[in-house]
Write a protein that holds these residues in place. Structure first.
Motif, PDB file in Angstrom:
ATOM      1  N   THR A  47      -3.064  16.293  -8.175  1.00  0.00           N
ATOM      2  CA  THR A  47      -1.639  15.957  -8.189  1.00  0.00           C
ATOM      3  C   THR A  47      -1.331  14.861  -7.178  1.00  0.00           C
ATOM      4  OG1 THR A  47      -1.047  18.208  -8.870  1.00  0.00           O
ATOM      5  CG2 THR A  47       0.695  16.862  -7.884  1.00  0.00           C
ATOM      6  N   ILE A  48      -1.903  14.955  -5.974  1.00  0.00           N
ATOM      7  CA  ILE A  48      -1.708  13.914  -4.958  1.00  0.00           C
ATOM      8  C   ILE A  48      -2.176  12.563  -5.490  1.00  0.00           C
ATOM      9  CG2 ILE A  48      -2.500  13.087  -2.705  1.00  0.00           C
ATOM     10  CD1 ILE A  48      -0.544  15.274  -2.323  1.00  0.00           C
ATOM     11  N   LEU A  49      -3.363  12.523  -6.065  1.00  0.00           N
ATOM     12  CA  LEU A  49      -3.907  11.269  -6.593  1.00  0.00           C
ATOM     13  C   LEU A  49      -3.042  10.719  -7.723  1.00  0.00           C
ATOM     14  CD1 LEU A  49      -7.711  12.221  -6.687  1.00  0.00           C
ATOM     15  CD2 LEU A  49      -6.599  10.644  -5.099  1.00  0.00           C
ATOM     16  N   PHE A  50      -2.576  11.603  -8.596  1.00  0.00           N
ATOM     17  CA  PHE A  50      -1.764  11.173  -9.730  1.00  0.00           C
ATOM     18  C   PHE A  50      -0.432  10.585  -9.266  1.00  0.00           C
ATOM     19  CE2 PHE A  50       1.593  12.270 -12.808  1.00  0.00           C
ATOM     20  CZ  PHE A  50       1.149  11.547 -13.915  1.00  0.00           C
ATOM     21  N   ILE A  51       0.216  11.267  -8.328  1.00  0.00           N
ATOM     22  CA  ILE A  51       1.534  10.819  -7.874  1.00  0.00           C
ATOM     23  C   ILE A  51       1.430   9.501  -7.119  1.00  0.00           C
ATOM     24  CG2 ILE A  51       3.413  11.357  -6.260  1.00  0.00           C
ATOM     25  CD1 ILE A  51       3.164  14.251  -7.113  1.00  0.00           C
ATOM     26  N   VAL A  52       0.457   9.379  -6.246  1.00  0.00           N
ATOM     27  CA  VAL A  52       0.304   8.124  -5.484  1.00  0.00           C
ATOM     28  C   VAL A  52      -0.002   6.970  -6.430  1.00  0.00           C
ATOM     29  CG1 VAL A  52      -1.074   6.929  -3.734  1.00  0.00           C
ATOM     30  CG2 VAL A  52      -0.369   9.308  -3.362  1.00  0.00           C
ATOM     31  N   LYS A  53      -0.811   7.212  -7.448  1.00  0.00           N
ATOM     32  CA  LYS A  53      -1.139   6.159  -8.408  1.00  0.00           C
ATOM     33  C   LYS A  53       0.088   5.739  -9.219  1.00  0.00           C
ATOM     34  CE  LYS A  53      -4.345   5.010 -12.150  1.00  0.00           C
ATOM     35  NZ  LYS A  53      -3.316   4.484 -13.070  1.00  0.00           N
ATOM     36  N   ARG A  54       0.934   6.709  -9.585  1.00  0.00           N
ATOM     37  CA  ARG A  54       2.078   6.418 -10.448  1.00  0.00           C
ATOM     38  C   ARG A  54       3.275   5.872  -9.690  1.00  0.00           C
ATOM     39  NH1 ARG A  54       2.481   9.153 -15.377  1.00  0.00           N
ATOM     40  NH2 ARG A  54       4.534   8.135 -15.465  1.00  0.00           N
ATOM     41  N   GLU A  55       3.370   6.108  -8.390  1.00  0.00           N
ATOM     42  CA  GLU A  55       4.552   5.728  -7.618  1.00  0.00           C
ATOM     43  C   GLU A  55       4.259   4.485  -6.772  1.00  0.00           C
ATOM     44  OE1 GLU A  55       8.159   5.425  -6.638  1.00  0.00           O
ATOM     45  OE2 GLU A  55       7.623   7.168  -7.850  1.00  0.00           O
ATOM     46  N   PRO A  56       4.783   3.313  -7.146  1.00  0.00           N
ATOM     47  CA  PRO A  56       4.508   2.079  -6.394  1.00  0.00           C
ATOM     48  C   PRO A  56       4.956   2.139  -4.938  1.00  0.00           C
ATOM     49  CG  PRO A  56       5.452   1.576  -8.545  1.00  0.00           C
ATOM     50  CD  PRO A  56       5.582   3.057  -8.353  1.00  0.00           C
ATOM     51  N   SER A  57       6.022   2.892  -4.635  1.00  0.00           N
ATOM     52  CA  SER A  57       6.511   2.960  -3.263  1.00  0.00           C
ATOM     53  C   SER A  57       5.527   3.660  -2.330  1.00  0.00           C
ATOM     54  CB  SER A  57       7.866   3.682  -3.218  1.00  0.00           C
ATOM     55  OG  SER A  57       7.728   5.041  -3.623  1.00  0.00           O
ATOM     56  N   LEU A  58       4.556   4.378  -2.890  1.00  0.00           N
ATOM     57  CA  LEU A  58       3.568   5.083  -2.089  1.00  0.00           C
ATOM     58  C   LEU A  58       2.297   4.264  -1.885  1.00  0.00           C
ATOM     59  CD1 LEU A  58       3.858   8.693  -3.571  1.00  0.00           C
ATOM     60  CD2 LEU A  58       5.083   7.697  -1.636  1.00  0.00           C
ATOM     61  N   HIS A  59       2.283   3.036  -2.336  1.00  0.00           N
ATOM     62  CA  HIS A  59       1.101   2.191  -2.167  1.00  0.00           C
ATOM     63  C   HIS A  59       1.122   1.537  -0.786  1.00  0.00           C
ATOM     64  CE1 HIS A  59       0.659   1.786  -6.835  1.00  0.00           C
ATOM     65  NE2 HIS A  59       0.536   3.028  -6.389  1.00  0.00           N
ATOM     66  N   VAL A  60       0.995   2.381   0.227  1.00  0.00           N
ATOM     67  CA  VAL A  60       1.004   1.963   1.629  1.00  0.00           C
ATOM     68  C   VAL A  60      -0.171   2.659   2.323  1.00  0.00           C
ATOM     69  CG1 VAL A  60       3.483   1.510   1.712  1.00  0.00           C
ATOM     70  CG2 VAL A  60       2.628   3.812   2.201  1.00  0.00           C
ATOM     71  N   PRO A  61      -0.570   2.184   3.534  1.00  0.00           N
ATOM     72  CA  PRO A  61      -1.776   2.707   4.187  1.00  0.00           C
ATOM     73  C   PRO A  61      -1.853   4.223   4.289  1.00  0.00           C
ATOM     74  CG  PRO A  61      -1.019   0.760   5.340  1.00  0.00           C
ATOM     75  CD  PRO A  61       0.000   1.044   4.272  1.00  0.00           C
ATOM     76  N   MET A  62      -0.758   4.872   4.685  1.00  0.00           N
ATOM     77  CA  MET A  62      -0.790   6.327   4.877  1.00  0.00           C
ATOM     78  C   MET A  62      -1.241   7.046   3.605  1.00  0.00           C
ATOM     79  SD  MET A  62       2.401   8.839   5.788  1.00  0.00           S
ATOM     80  CE  MET A  62       2.256  10.619   5.590  1.00  0.00           C
ATOM     81  N   TYR A  63      -0.744   6.611   2.457  1.00  0.00           N
ATOM     82  CA  TYR A  63      -1.061   7.289   1.208  1.00  0.00           C
ATOM     83  C   TYR A  63      -2.408   6.861   0.651  1.00  0.00           C
ATOM     84  CZ  TYR A  63       3.709   8.791   1.649  1.00  0.00           C
ATOM     85  OH  TYR A  63       4.860   9.365   2.129  1.00  0.00           O
ATOM     86  N   TYR A  64      -2.873   5.667   0.987  1.00  0.00           N
ATOM     87  CA  TYR A  64      -4.234   5.290   0.626  1.00  0.00           C
ATOM     88  C   TYR A  64      -5.238   6.206   1.329  1.00  0.00           C
ATOM     89  CZ  TYR A  64      -2.440   0.961  -1.446  1.00  0.00           C
ATOM     90  OH  TYR A  64      -1.790   0.043  -2.228  1.00  0.00           O
ATOM     91  N   PHE A  65      -4.990   6.450   2.621  1.00  0.00           N
ATOM     92  CA  PHE A  65      -5.863   7.376   3.358  1.00  0.00           C
ATOM     93  C   PHE A  65      -5.741   8.789   2.810  1.00  0.00           C
ATOM     94  CE2 PHE A  65      -5.374   4.245   7.015  1.00  0.00           C
ATOM     95  CZ  PHE A  65      -6.648   3.730   6.858  1.00  0.00           C
ATOM     96  N   LEU A  66      -4.529   9.169   2.415  1.00  0.00           N
ATOM     97  CA  LEU A  66      -4.324  10.497   1.845  1.00  0.00           C
ATOM     98  C   LEU A  66      -5.098  10.651   0.534  1.00  0.00           C
ATOM     99  CD1 LEU A  66      -2.933  13.217   2.043  1.00  0.00           C
ATOM    100  CD2 LEU A  66      -0.900  12.224   0.979  1.00  0.00           C
ATOM    101  N   CYS A  67      -5.155   9.582  -0.261  1.00  0.00           N
ATOM    102  CA  CYS A  67      -5.937   9.614  -1.501  1.00  0.00           C
ATOM    103  C   CYS A  67      -7.423   9.769  -1.201  1.00  0.00           C
ATOM    104  CB  CYS A  67      -5.696   8.337  -2.306  1.00  0.00           C
ATOM    105  SG  CYS A  67      -4.092   8.271  -3.138  1.00  0.00           S
ATOM    106  N   MET A  68      -7.878   9.064  -0.182  1.00  0.00           N
ATOM    107  CA  MET A  68      -9.283   9.199   0.219  1.00  0.00           C
ATOM    108  C   MET A  68      -9.568  10.634   0.665  1.00  0.00           C
ATOM    109  SD  MET A  68     -12.014   7.299   0.447  1.00  0.00           S
ATOM    110  CE  MET A  68     -13.614   7.182   1.273  1.00  0.00           C
ATOM    111  N   LEU A  69      -8.623  11.231   1.372  1.00  0.00           N
ATOM    112  CA  LEU A  69      -8.773  12.624   1.798  1.00  0.00           C
ATOM    113  C   LEU A  69      -8.804  13.552   0.588  1.00  0.00           C
ATOM    114  CD1 LEU A  69      -8.858  14.601   4.233  1.00  0.00           C
ATOM    115  CD2 LEU A  69      -6.352  14.710   4.084  1.00  0.00           C
TER     116      LEU A  69
END
Length: 319
Positions: A47-69
């Protein structure tokens, strides 16, 4: 039990995982929370990966690291839980020698990777709070990609000696592993030669990697706290500190049981084996489940997007 499990041999074709020794009768009941944790971990991180991918406003460093996590947590869960549940449900205890070493490698690789990601996320919080005007210029997409690559290379190279050393030892004692997965020291202890180098290298990784990461995280948060307490109003301090709470909770849930599990395996001879194995399992299973919950609930952008998706789906179904 067959004689092949206890007689002398040089290189076993299979190992036998006992699960949780002393609690065999309870394996069916233990599998229920384990399966629940696994399901939540997989669904939450996807769900985290899906939401970050679909939401352009989340394409920032914090959420990139969160996706890696999230990717790391998925890898950690899938490296351990399927075989664990097979032991609990079907008494499928055999594991191929090479598959056991591969599982050992990936488990420890993902653990070192997770520690590195937490350190990277602490650095991101430090830049965002202590140098907010320079955040976007310091943590560019290129820099984030290099950090993630460095975390990946560090974990894969540091854990590689685990695999190379374990493969070269002769195993002539037994092929029975009193554990639910192929943990490094649990495998090495079966060798019939002096394996101190494996033990020492394992301690090197624990203290020089995890302790170094914890030290750098502590330094980052010391600077963050200084910056927070220098803010003019209480509301500003509370709001800024609130952005760090989820990260701190995730760090504590990862490192505290990790240090306990690693040290008790080497020095805790008085700790009951079943208790240690349960702690070791919780160390691997709970953080992948908690991380998406912690970040999802504490992060308004992710939680808001999840609520929107459910509300949108419900409205669509009624229409």
């Amino acid at each position: 039990m067959s004689d092949s499990n206890t007689t002398s041999f040089t290189n076993p074709s299979t190992f036998i995982l006992l699960g949780i020794p002393g609690l065999e009768e309870a394996h069916g009941w233990i599998s229920i929370p384990f399966c629940t944790i696994y399901t939540i971990a997989v669904l939450g991180n996807i769900t985290i990966l899906f939401i970050v991918k679909r939401e352009p406003s989340l394409h920032v460093p914090m959420y990139y690291f969160l996706c890696m996590l999230a990717i790391t947590d998925l890898g950690l869960s899938m490296s351990t839980l399927p075989k664990m549940l097979a032991i609990f449900w079907f008494n499928s205890r055999d594991i191929n020698f090479s598959a056991c070493l591969a599982q050992m490698y990936f488990i420890h690789c993902f653990l070192v990777m997770e520690s590195g990601i937490f350190m990277a996320m602490a650095f991101d919080r430090y830049i965002a709070i202590c140098h907010p005007l320079r955040h976007s210029t310091i943590l560019t997409n290129g820099v984030i990609a290099k950090i993630n690559l460095a975390v990946l290379l560090r974990s894969s190279m540091l854990v590689l000696p685990y695999l190379l050393l374990a493969r070269q030892w002769p195993y002539c004692k037994t092929n029975i592993i009193p554990h639910t997965y192929c943990e490094h020291m649990a495998v090495v202890k079966l060798a019939c030669t002096d394996t101190r180098i494996s033990s020492y290298y394992g301690l090197f990784v624990v203290f020089c990697v995890f302790c170094l990461d914890v030290l750098l995280i502590a330094v980052s948060y010391t600077q963050i706290l200084k910056a927070i307490f220098s803010l003019p109003t209480k509301d500003a301090r509370v709001k800024t500190f609130g952005t760090c709470i989820s990260h701190l909770c995730a760090i504590l849930s990862f490192y505290i049981p990790g240090f306990f599990s690693s040290l008790t395996y080497r020095f805790g001879s008085t700790v009951p084996l079943h208790f240690h194995i349960l702690i070791a399992n919780m160390y691997l299973l709970v953080p992948p489940m908690l991380n998406p919950i912690i970040y999802g609930v504490r992060t308004k952008q992710i939680w808001g997007r999840v609520l929107w998706l459910f509300a949108h789906k419900k409205t669509k179904n009624f229409s």
